[in-house]
Design an enzyme around this catalytic site. Structure first.
Site, short mmCIF file in Angstrom:
data_model
loop_
_atom_site.label_atom_id
_atom_site.label_comp_id
_atom_site.label_asym_id
_atom_site.label_seq_id
_atom_site.Cartn_x
_atom_site.Cartn_y
_atom_site.Cartn_z
N ASN A 1 50.14 -71.32 -6.46
CA ASN A 1 50.03 -69.72 -5.75
C ASN A 1 50.00 -68.90 -7.16
OD1 ASN A 1 50.29 -67.35 -4.51
ND2 ASN A 1 52.44 -67.59 -3.53
N LYS B 1 49.69 -65.73 -6.87
CA LYS B 1 49.98 -64.36 -6.40
C LYS B 1 48.96 -63.32 -6.90
CE LYS B 1 54.75 -66.32 -6.00
NZ LYS B 1 56.01 -66.11 -6.14
N HIS C 1 54.21 -66.16 3.63
CA HIS C 1 54.85 -66.21 2.13
C HIS C 1 56.02 -65.18 2.47
CE1 HIS C 1 56.00 -65.86 -2.15
NE2 HIS C 1 55.64 -67.23 -2.10
N GLU D 1 57.04 -63.29 0.27
CA GLU D 1 56.96 -61.62 -0.32
C GLU D 1 56.16 -61.07 0.70
OE1 GLU D 1 55.27 -63.41 -3.87
OE2 GLU D 1 57.08 -64.03 -4.58
N GLU E 1 60.54 -72.71 1.38
CA GLU E 1 60.51 -72.04 0.05
C GLU E 1 61.98 -71.42 0.13
OE1 GLU E 1 56.92 -71.41 -2.56
OE2 GLU E 1 56.87 -69.92 -1.08
N GLY F 1 60.59 -67.34 -7.90
CA GLY F 1 60.52 -66.61 -9.18
C GLY F 1 61.92 -66.35 -9.94
N SER G 1 60.71 -71.91 -8.03
CA SER G 1 61.00 -72.19 -9.41
C SER G 1 60.79 -73.80 -9.59
CB SER G 1 62.47 -71.99 -9.60
OG SER G 1 62.50 -70.50 -9.45
P1 PGA Z 1 57.66 -69.69 -8.06
O1 PGA Z 1 57.01 -69.40 -6.67
O2 PGA Z 1 57.20 -71.32 -8.21
O3 PGA Z 1 57.41 -68.67 -9.03
O4 PGA Z 1 59.32 -69.73 -7.64
C1 PGA Z 1 56.88 -70.03 -5.61
C2 PGA Z 1 56.21 -69.31 -4.58
O5 PGA Z 1 56.32 -68.11 -4.45
O6 PGA Z 1 55.31 -69.79 -3.95
#
Ligand code: PGA
Length: 256
Positions: A9, A11, A94, A96, A166, A172, A212
């Site tokens: 992903n 983003k 997601h 976010e 998640e 992140g 992460s």
């Molecule tokens: P990350 O993001 O691996 O940077 O923690 C995962 C995601 O948001 O799908």
């Protein structure tokens, strides 16, 4: 032989030119990974450039969002009917988007249905916030998000859905969830799907972990019995790290 799906992903990173360079680097290092499906999810504007660059079907393409309608006066939106000409997968719900764009389970359910209607595989993201975890509400949050997000689909369609667990506090942050914290939630997901759609649907559901993920911890997740792959954010933007993650998935899969 276990099959893994590894999703990157990106983003809101990678302009079309940058995206082409990243894919070229990923392909330089690519070797056949028979039992791994690798999916890249660039921003909308970079999807066509990435599609043109992909060689030998080494990567599948996904989008990060879609509108629940197929067309209409919705300025700035992109529909599943448009994406289906370019991509096979789409991330839906997601965290976010749930938090910054205030997407509700009701809207997410319509998006899951829109993805399926257009032949796209929805990757439905579920996961608890830190405060939910601290209050002991992880199970309730995940069950609610599954029941809400999957409320518009039929038993025949669940087989085409992927669920990504998640935990929001792990996204992140560099603070990945310990595998022994992930496993019980994955079991909750299977149990909920069984209650909603039956045992066969639950048994064949693909469940990914995200939050992460890095080359250092990837193995610990992929050896969890009911995990079928990973949703990778930050590490998917680094070609060496993402290559290492895909290669680890291929070697674990070969060893099973
Ligand atoms: P990350 O993001 O691996 O940077 O923690 C995962 C995601 O948001 O799908």
């Amino acid at each position: 032989m276990k099959h893994f799906t590894i999703v990157g992903n990106w983003k809101m990173h990678q302009t079309p030119e940058q995206a082409v360079r990243l894919v070229a680097r990923l392909q330089e290092k690519a070797k056949p990974r028979t039992h791994v499906t690798s999916v890249l999810c660039p921003p909308f504007v970079s999807i066509p450039a990435v599609k043109a660059e992909i060689q030998d079907d080494l990567f599948k393409l996904g989008a990060q969002n879609l509108n629940e309608k197929d067309e209409g006066a919705f300025t700035g939106e992109v529909s599943g009917a448009m994406l289906k000409e370019l991509a096979d997968y789409v991330i839906v719900g997601h965290s976010e988007r749930r938090h910054y764009e205030h997407e509700t389970d009701k809207r997410i359910a319509k998006k899951v249905a829109a993805a399926l209607r257009n032949g796209l595989t929805p990757i439905l993201c579920v996961g608890e916030k830190l405060s939910d975890k601290q209050d002991g509400h992880t199970r309730r949050v995940v069950v609610d998000q599954l029941q809400g997000g999957l409320s518009q689909i039929t038993g025949a369609e669940i087989g085409k859905v992927i669920v990504a667990y998640e935990p929001v506090w792990a996204i992140g942050t560099g603070e990945s969830a310990a595998p022994d914290q992930v496993e019980p939630v994955v079991n909750v997901i299977r149990q909920t799907i069984e209650e909603m759609f039956g045992e066969a649907a639950s048994g064949s559901l693909e469940i990914l972990y995200g939050g992460s993920v890095s080359p250092d911890n990837v193995k610990a997740y992929l050896v969890i019995e009911h995990i079928n792959g990973l949703l990778v954010g930050g590490a998917s933007l680094n070609f060496e790290q993402f290559t290492a993650i895909m290669d680890t998935a291929a070697s674990i899969s070969d060893g099973r």
